[in-house]
Design a protein around this motif. Structure first.
Motif, PDB file in Angstrom:
ATOM      1  N   GLN A 198     -14.696   9.837  36.898  1.00 19.28           N
ATOM      2  CA  GLN A 198     -13.563   9.974  36.065  1.00 19.28           C
ATOM      3  C   GLN A 198     -12.475  10.091  36.842  1.00 19.28           C
ATOM      4  OE1 GLN A 198     -13.498  10.140  32.843  1.00 19.28           O
ATOM      5  NE2 GLN A 198     -11.520  10.832  32.542  1.00 19.28           N
ATOM      6  N   VAL A 199     -12.375  10.260  37.988  1.00 23.42           N
ATOM      7  CA  VAL A 199     -11.069  10.302  38.818  1.00 23.42           C
ATOM      8  C   VAL A 199     -10.911   8.865  39.171  1.00 23.42           C
ATOM      9  CG1 VAL A 199     -10.345  10.858  41.150  1.00 23.42           C
ATOM     10  CG2 VAL A 199     -11.301  12.382  39.776  1.00 23.42           C
ATOM     11  N   ARG A 200     -11.791   7.960  39.423  1.00 23.98           N
ATOM     12  CA  ARG A 200     -11.518   6.539  39.656  1.00 23.98           C
ATOM     13  C   ARG A 200     -11.016   5.855  38.321  1.00 23.98           C
ATOM     14  NH1 ARG A 200     -14.469   2.211  42.135  1.00 23.98           N
ATOM     15  NH2 ARG A 200     -13.369   0.112  41.132  1.00 23.98           N
ATOM     16  N   LEU A 201     -11.474   6.319  37.246  1.00 23.53           N
ATOM     17  CA  LEU A 201     -11.043   5.598  35.939  1.00 23.53           C
ATOM     18  C   LEU A 201      -9.492   6.048  35.783  1.00 23.53           C
ATOM     19  CD1 LEU A 201     -13.797   6.388  33.519  1.00 23.53           C
ATOM     20  CD2 LEU A 201     -12.881   4.079  34.395  1.00 23.53           C
ATOM     21  N   LEU A 202      -9.158   7.328  36.154  1.00 26.68           N
ATOM     22  CA  LEU A 202      -7.729   7.780  36.088  1.00 26.68           C
ATOM     23  C   LEU A 202      -7.019   7.094  37.125  1.00 26.68           C
ATOM     24  CD1 LEU A 202      -8.160  11.394  35.214  1.00 26.68           C
ATOM     25  CD2 LEU A 202      -7.557   9.498  33.617  1.00 26.68           C
ATOM     26  N   ASP A 203      -7.436   7.056  38.077  1.00 27.32           N
ATOM     27  CA  ASP A 203      -6.582   6.344  39.459  1.00 27.32           C
ATOM     28  C   ASP A 203      -6.352   4.876  38.960  1.00 27.32           C
ATOM     29  OD1 ASP A 203      -5.655   6.213  42.055  1.00 27.32           O
ATOM     30  OD2 ASP A 203      -7.471   4.978  42.416  1.00 27.32           O
ATOM     31  N   ASP A 204      -7.433   4.142  38.410  1.00 25.53           N
ATOM     32  CA  ASP A 204      -7.160   2.927  38.073  1.00 25.53           C
ATOM     33  C   ASP A 204      -6.279   2.737  36.901  1.00 25.53           C
ATOM     34  OD1 ASP A 204      -8.600   1.224  39.683  1.00 25.53           O
ATOM     35  OD2 ASP A 204     -10.540   1.384  38.431  1.00 25.53           O
ATOM     36  N   ALA A 205      -6.220   3.780  35.721  1.00 25.66           N
ATOM     37  CA  ALA A 205      -5.185   3.624  34.749  1.00 25.66           C
ATOM     38  C   ALA A 205      -3.867   3.823  35.385  1.00 25.66           C
ATOM     39  CB  ALA A 205      -5.560   4.649  33.903  1.00 25.66           C
ATOM     40  N   PHE A 206      -3.638   4.806  36.492  1.00 25.16           N
ATOM     41  CA  PHE A 206      -2.388   5.047  37.187  1.00 25.16           C
ATOM     42  C   PHE A 206      -1.872   3.736  37.831  1.00 25.16           C
ATOM     43  CE2 PHE A 206       0.218   6.408  40.786  1.00 25.16           C
ATOM     44  CZ  PHE A 206       1.214   6.950  40.153  1.00 25.16           C
ATOM     45  N   ARG A 207      -2.862   3.082  38.327  1.00 24.94           N
ATOM     46  CA  ARG A 207      -2.599   1.889  39.048  1.00 24.94           C
ATOM     47  C   ARG A 207      -2.043   0.812  37.870  1.00 24.94           C
ATOM     48  NH1 ARG A 207      -5.641   0.887  44.332  1.00 24.94           N
ATOM     49  NH2 ARG A 207      -7.052   2.805  44.385  1.00 24.94           N
ATOM     50  N   ALA A 208      -2.796   0.716  36.744  1.00 20.80           N
ATOM     51  CA  ALA A 208      -2.226  -0.194  35.637  1.00 20.80           C
ATOM     52  C   ALA A 208      -0.713   0.255  35.136  1.00 20.80           C
ATOM     53  CB  ALA A 208      -3.445  -0.079  34.677  1.00 20.80           C
ATOM     54  N   ASP A 209      -0.735   1.305  35.055  1.00 23.46           N
ATOM     55  CA  ASP A 209       0.729   1.908  34.746  1.00 23.46           C
ATOM     56  C   ASP A 209       1.734   1.519  35.733  1.00 23.46           C
ATOM     57  OD1 ASP A 209       2.569   3.358  33.125  1.00 23.46           O
ATOM     58  OD2 ASP A 209       2.347   4.908  34.179  1.00 23.46           O
ATOM     59  N   GLY A 210       1.515   1.433  37.028  1.00 30.35           N
ATOM     60  CA  GLY A 210       2.489   1.172  37.886  1.00 30.35           C
ATOM     61  C   GLY A 210       2.606  -0.497  37.877  1.00 30.35           C
ATOM     62  N   VAL A 211       1.496  -1.192  37.581  1.00 35.42           N
ATOM     63  CA  VAL A 211       1.540  -2.488  37.740  1.00 35.42           C
ATOM     64  C   VAL A 211       2.464  -3.013  36.369  1.00 35.42           C
ATOM     65  CG1 VAL A 211       0.457  -4.788  37.282  1.00 35.42           C
ATOM     66  CG2 VAL A 211      -0.726  -3.088  38.901  1.00 35.42           C
ATOM     67  N   HIS A 212       2.106  -2.368  35.350  1.00 35.10           N
ATOM     68  CA  HIS A 212       3.062  -2.661  34.102  1.00 35.10           C
ATOM     69  C   HIS A 212       4.739  -2.328  34.313  1.00 35.10           C
ATOM     70  CE1 HIS A 212      -0.497  -2.715  31.065  1.00 35.10           C
ATOM     71  NE2 HIS A 212      -0.733  -3.218  32.263  1.00 35.10           N
TER      72      HIS A 212
END
Lengths: 273, 125
Positions: A198-212
């Motif tokens: 789950q932490v990996r998924l949230l970390d990835d979502a946070f990355r996607a947010d930053g990229v956007h």
């Protein structure tokens, strides 16, 4: 009185920008964020995620507020020295968007690298395409030839004054693309908080947010720079309206990408393969 | 999800730990032929290793014929190559030597190792 008035005005503008930018992340905001990136935020991960989201948002808004204040400098200076005000005006007009783009980059640079000392890694490579649609990157890159063609045309027609060189547009477009590239590399190469779960998924979502946020602001900077260069090649009239609409479109794309664009990192096709 | 890990306390050098784990993932088919491996920089960041360490592991895998390195395309898995019985026997001896090295570091006897090996093989089946 003029100086005090200017300072008060700057303070008011800063406050108007920072009040929404620094407010806490509410449950409604977090729910919207989790739906957008198709992740579940459980109570175990809520605290660190909210802290990261809040810090990143604060950095972006503070940078934007600084940019807006820089863009207001000519107005403040016009009462003191109109010459200097008109001199710096063409350079400061892009400051809010440029500062927002730099803020988006800074927000990523300030992310803490590693939560623990676990030396575990997934052997599936992370790529920027995992975090954003390729079309957005193409859009940023397309502004460079557009601005270059417009600058060449404007130079041939001897448009633009001494301080509003047609080459400002291409320089800004290239600068925005470089800024996006640096940010993307930083985000993609940042070690994950966890190799799986789950932490990996949230970390990835946070990355996607930053990229956007980063690509959205870069697109806005490069897009408006290109549109402004195109404007230099045109005689005043009906085309200006079209250029104005293009500017609104670019700014709308930035807001849409940063606020609403959904993305699910776990389900991108190349991760499924 | 295919994971690799580095045990800082192990007597086996990090480069060898990484090489052995990646080689096992490729040989067992856990990483399919055609799949890309992370960039040297990314894997080094994730594992807290020096870039040279990861690059050395990738180079060793390339020498073994398991991956193909390309400056532009990155490192691509080409699958486990077909080997002659002699080559296979040599590789098994090498793996056994590494295993014995780890046992020695743990103050365990070869018998302990054989028991653990048989138990692990039973669990895998």
């Amino acid at each position: 009185v003029g100086d005090a008035g200017s300072a008060l005005f700057a303070l008011l503008v800063t406050a108007i920008i920072l009040v929404p930018g620094l407010r806490p992340i509410t449950d409604a905001m977090l729910t919207r964020w989790s739906l957008r990136f198709d992740v579940v935020v459980d109570s175990a991960n809520r605290e660190w995620l909210v802290s990261r989201l809040r810090r990143a948002r604060a950095v972006r808004w503070i940078a934007f507020a600084a940019g807006v204040n820089i863009s207001l400098l000519p107005a403040h200076l016009s009462a003191i020295d109109p010459g200097i005000a008109s001199l710096i005006s063409p350079w400061t007009s892009s400051a809010p968007i440029a500062a927002a783009a730099l803020g988006a980059l800074l927000a990523e640079l300030l992310v803490v690298q590693r939560a623990d000392s676990a030396r575990i890694a997934d052997v599936a490579p992370r790529r920027w395409r995992d975090y954003i649609g390729i079309g957005w990157i193409v859009a940023v890159l397309m502004t460079i030839p557009l601005a270059l063609i417009a600058a060449v045309t404007a130079t041939a027609g001897h448009h633009g004054g001494r301080w509003s060189s047609p080459w400002t547009g291409p320089v800004l477009a290239i600068g925005a693309a470089v800024l996006a590239a640096v940010g993307l590399r930083r985000i993609v190469d940042r070690p994950p908080l966890a190799a799986s779960g789950q932490v990996r998924l949230l970390d990835d979502a946070f990355r996607a947010d930053g990229v956007h946020h980063l690509v959205g602001a870069s697109l806005a900077l490069a897009g408006t720079a290109a549109v402004d260069t195109v404007l230099l090649t045109m005689s005043p009239g009906g085309w200006s309206l079209l250029v104005g609409l293009a500017r609104i479109l670019v700014l709308g794309a930035w807001i849409g990408l940063a606020r609403d664009e959904p993305w699910n990192v776990a389900r991108v096709p190349w991760r499924q393969a | 999800v295919n994971l690799v890990s580095i045990d800082a306390a192990s007597p086996v050098p990090p480069f060898e730990q990484l090489r052995a784990q990646l080689a096992a993932l490729v040989r067992t088919g856990a990483i399919r032929a055609g799949a890309k491996l992370p960039t040297v920089r990314q894997l080094a960041n994730d594992l807290g290793l020096a870039k040279n360490t990861v690059a050395r592991a990738y180079a060793a895998l390339e020498q073994e014929g398991l991956v193909r390195g390309d400056r532009r395309l990155g490192t691509t898995v080409i699958g486990a190559p077909l080997r002659s019985p002699a080559q296979r026997a040599h590789l098994v001896r090498e793996a056994a030597r590494r295993f014995l090295l780890e046992l020695e570091a743990l103050n365990a006897t070869p018998d302990d190792g054989v028991h653990a090996l048989l138990r692990a093989a039973g669990e895998t089946r």
